[in-house]
Design an enzyme around this catalytic site. Structure first.
Site, PDB file in Angstrom:
ATOM      1  N   GLY A  42       0.925  -1.335  -0.007  1.00 28.47           N
ATOM      2  CA  GLY A  42       0.032  -0.142  -0.119  1.00 28.47           C
ATOM      3  C   GLY A  42       0.874   1.357  -0.109  1.00 28.47           C
ATOM      4  O   GLY A  42       2.039   1.400  -0.539  1.00 28.47           O
ATOM      5  N   ALA A  43       0.151   2.433   0.305  1.00 23.78           N
ATOM      6  CA  ALA A  43       0.858   3.570   0.427  1.00 23.78           C
ATOM      7  C   ALA A  43       1.251   3.927  -0.995  1.00 23.78           C
ATOM      8  O   ALA A  43       2.503   4.264  -1.450  1.00 23.78           O
ATOM      9  CB  ALA A  43       2.052   3.980   1.291  1.00 23.78           C
ATOM     10  N   LEU A  44       0.541   3.854  -2.095  1.00 20.59           N
ATOM     11  CA  LEU A  44       0.776   3.628  -3.607  1.00 20.59           C
ATOM     12  C   LEU A  44       1.211   4.843  -4.017  1.00 20.59           C
ATOM     13  O   LEU A  44       0.847   6.132  -3.813  1.00 20.59           O
ATOM     14  CB  LEU A  44      -0.444   3.261  -4.358  1.00 20.59           C
ATOM     15  CG  LEU A  44      -1.073   1.875  -3.765  1.00 20.59           C
ATOM     16  CD1 LEU A  44      -2.287   1.641  -4.496  1.00 20.59           C
ATOM     17  CD2 LEU A  44      -0.018   0.710  -3.894  1.00 20.59           C
ATOM     18  N   GLU A  46       3.810   6.437  -7.864  1.00 14.23           N
ATOM     19  CA  GLU A  46       3.961   6.257  -9.129  1.00 14.23           C
ATOM     20  C   GLU A  46       4.788   4.939  -9.332  1.00 14.23           C
ATOM     21  O   GLU A  46       4.557   4.203 -10.766  1.00 14.23           O
ATOM     22  CB  GLU A  46       4.609   7.325  -9.708  1.00 14.23           C
ATOM     23  CG  GLU A  46       3.788   8.649 -10.121  1.00 14.23           C
ATOM     24  CD  GLU A  46       2.608   8.211 -10.751  1.00 14.23           C
ATOM     25  OE1 GLU A  46       2.762   7.396 -11.982  1.00 14.23           O
ATOM     26  OE2 GLU A  46       1.555   8.600 -10.899  1.00 14.23           O
ATOM     27  N   GLY A  47       5.816   4.467  -8.670  1.00 16.03           N
ATOM     28  CA  GLY A  47       6.442   3.208  -8.806  1.00 16.03           C
ATOM     29  C   GLY A  47       5.448   2.065  -8.888  1.00 16.03           C
ATOM     30  O   GLY A  47       5.555   1.421  -9.628  1.00 16.03           O
ATOM     31  N   HIS A  48       4.653   1.964  -7.914  1.00 23.77           N
ATOM     32  CA  HIS A  48       3.604   0.950  -8.085  1.00 23.77           C
ATOM     33  C   HIS A  48       2.739   1.080  -9.169  1.00 23.77           C
ATOM     34  O   HIS A  48       2.471   0.233  -9.900  1.00 23.77           O
ATOM     35  CB  HIS A  48       2.694   1.147  -6.721  1.00 23.77           C
ATOM     36  CG  HIS A  48       3.297   0.910  -5.426  1.00 23.77           C
ATOM     37  ND1 HIS A  48       3.516   1.873  -4.624  1.00 23.77           N
ATOM     38  CD2 HIS A  48       3.808  -0.215  -4.678  1.00 23.77           C
ATOM     39  CE1 HIS A  48       4.102   1.452  -3.365  1.00 23.77           C
ATOM     40  NE2 HIS A  48       4.500   0.412  -3.542  1.00 23.77           N
ATOM     41  N   GLN A  72       7.855  -9.474   8.487  1.00 27.38           N
ATOM     42  CA  GLN A  72       9.024  -8.801   7.809  1.00 27.38           C
ATOM     43  C   GLN A  72       9.563  -7.721   8.447  1.00 27.38           C
ATOM     44  O   GLN A  72      10.579  -7.053   7.996  1.00 27.38           O
ATOM     45  CB  GLN A  72       8.799  -8.785   6.152  1.00 27.38           C
ATOM     46  CG  GLN A  72       7.999  -7.405   6.015  1.00 27.38           C
ATOM     47  CD  GLN A  72       7.639  -7.559   4.429  1.00 27.38           C
ATOM     48  OE1 GLN A  72       6.786  -8.446   3.988  1.00 27.38           O
ATOM     49  NE2 GLN A  72       8.240  -6.520   3.705  1.00 27.38           N
ATOM     50  N   SER A 198       7.571   4.503  -0.562  1.00 25.37           N
ATOM     51  CA  SER A 198       6.762   4.865   0.402  1.00 25.37           C
ATOM     52  C   SER A 198       7.181   5.459   1.669  1.00 25.37           C
ATOM     53  O   SER A 198       6.524   6.193   2.476  1.00 25.37           O
ATOM     54  CB  SER A 198       5.795   3.637   0.796  1.00 25.37           C
ATOM     55  OG  SER A 198       5.136   3.217  -0.340  1.00 25.37           O
ATOM     56  N   ARG A 199       8.475   5.002   1.804  1.00 23.86           N
ATOM     57  CA  ARG A 199       9.233   5.610   3.220  1.00 23.86           C
ATOM     58  C   ARG A 199       9.777   7.094   3.011  1.00 23.86           C
ATOM     59  O   ARG A 199      10.276   7.673   3.867  1.00 23.86           O
ATOM     60  CB  ARG A 199      10.269   4.885   3.647  1.00 23.86           C
ATOM     61  CG  ARG A 199       9.689   3.403   4.438  1.00 23.86           C
ATOM     62  CD  ARG A 199      10.740   2.535   4.730  1.00 23.86           C
ATOM     63  NE  ARG A 199      10.414   1.494   5.581  1.00 23.86           N
ATOM     64  CZ  ARG A 199      10.274   0.240   5.096  1.00 23.86           C
ATOM     65  NH1 ARG A 199      10.674  -0.042   3.982  1.00 23.86           N
ATOM     66  NH2 ARG A 199       9.737  -0.774   5.983  1.00 23.86           N
TER      67      ARG A 199
END
Length: 300
Positions: A42-44, A46-48, A72, A198-199
């Protein structure tokens, strides 16, 4: 590939419902249906979306999973604060006309609280990120194997930014004979070179500026490689010089490895993965580039 699409985006939260939805979607498209899976936390960004669009180009049905996998994250990592903008993500996936969204709870994926069976790639999984995050890739391989079994994709799409993860999953798919293909899509970057993550939203303006040293270090290696420098030790030193010029960065690794085994290389004539991981403040970031094999035995 047929160009028809399912009527609306379906969001499923249970394993049974997702399996049924995947079977129904395949039935709607016939025997030659190609189902693509894009696993995410999640936290989508443009890479996703680049992975989703690649999946849409190749597949009749596209499924996206959203699951922040607790197994993880090591104690003290950012599991609790990891962004979970589920409403925004849902709107983005609908706008992208994704067919199926699998958004299970931790209890659905791990009904006993912890995984009762684990998938391990013991050699590759302890290299690069695995050296600094013990058990991380075992947890990743386990949850991805579960997703593969639940969804049954023909193709699964991952980003080059997670190159060590890709190496682990390629080995898992090969060794466990999963009937699917992995597609690895290029890293998507901001205009100044910072790899999308996302980070990145954790970074202050100053930290974001410091984080650009990751991309500068990779760019320094590419320049030297293009100038026919093939000695990996010299290239590692060039990376470290750039990274150490950023005072607020704590480097975990800056290495040049075989992209399949993740073992360090002495020279890059046969191709190489140039990978870096560092903490900027309390935020851990990774990045990498791939250097293709040279044609004439030297670097171009």
């Amino acid at each position: 590939m047929t160009m028809q699409t399912l009527a609306t985006t379906q969001t499923l939260s249970t394993i049974a419902a997702m399996r049924d939805a995947c079977a129904e979607a395949r039935g709607a498209f016939g025997a030659r249906c190609r189902l693509g899976l894009v696993p995410t936390m999640g936290a989508l960004h443009e890479g996703h979306l680049s992975l989703i669009r690649a999946a849409k180009r190749e597949c009749d049905v596209v499924a996206v999973s959203i699951f922040v996998n607790p197994t993880q994250f090591a104690p003290g990592e950012d599991f609790e604060r990891y962004p979970r903008p589920i409403e925004n993500d849902s709107a983005v996936l609908e706008a992208e006309e994704v067919d199926l969204v699998f958004a299970p709870s931790a209890e659905e994926m791990y009904p006993h609280g912890v995984a009762q069976a684990l998938v391990d790639v013991p050699d590759i999984g302890v290299r690069l990120d695995g050296q600094f995050r013990p058990g991380h890739f075992r947890a990743v391989a386990t949850v991805v194997a579960k997703l593969f079994h639940i969804v049954g994709p023909d193709l699964a799409f991952f980003g080059q930014k997670d190159a060590a993860q890709v190496a682990v999953l390629r080995a898992m798919v090969r060794e466990l004979d999963f009937p699917l293909q992995l597609r690895v899509c290029p890293t998507v970057r901001e205009s100044d070179g910072l790899a999308l993550s996302s980070r990145n939203r954790y970074l202050t303006a100053e930290q974001r500026s410091d984080a650009l040293a990751l991309w500068r270090s990779l760019s320094a290696v590419r320049i030297l490689a293009d100038a026919r420098t093939a000695d990996a030790a010299a290239l590692r030193q060039a990376m470290l010089r750039v990274l150490q010029s950023s005072p607020n960065m704590h480097v975990e690794y800056a290495d040049i490895v075989d992209p399949d085994t993740l073992l360090p290389l002495d020279n890059i004539r046969e191709g190489a993965l140039v990978a870096v991981a560092a903490h900027v403040g309390t935020t851990r970031l990774i990045d990498n580039i791939f250097l293709p094999p040279s044609i004439d035995g030297s670097r171009r």
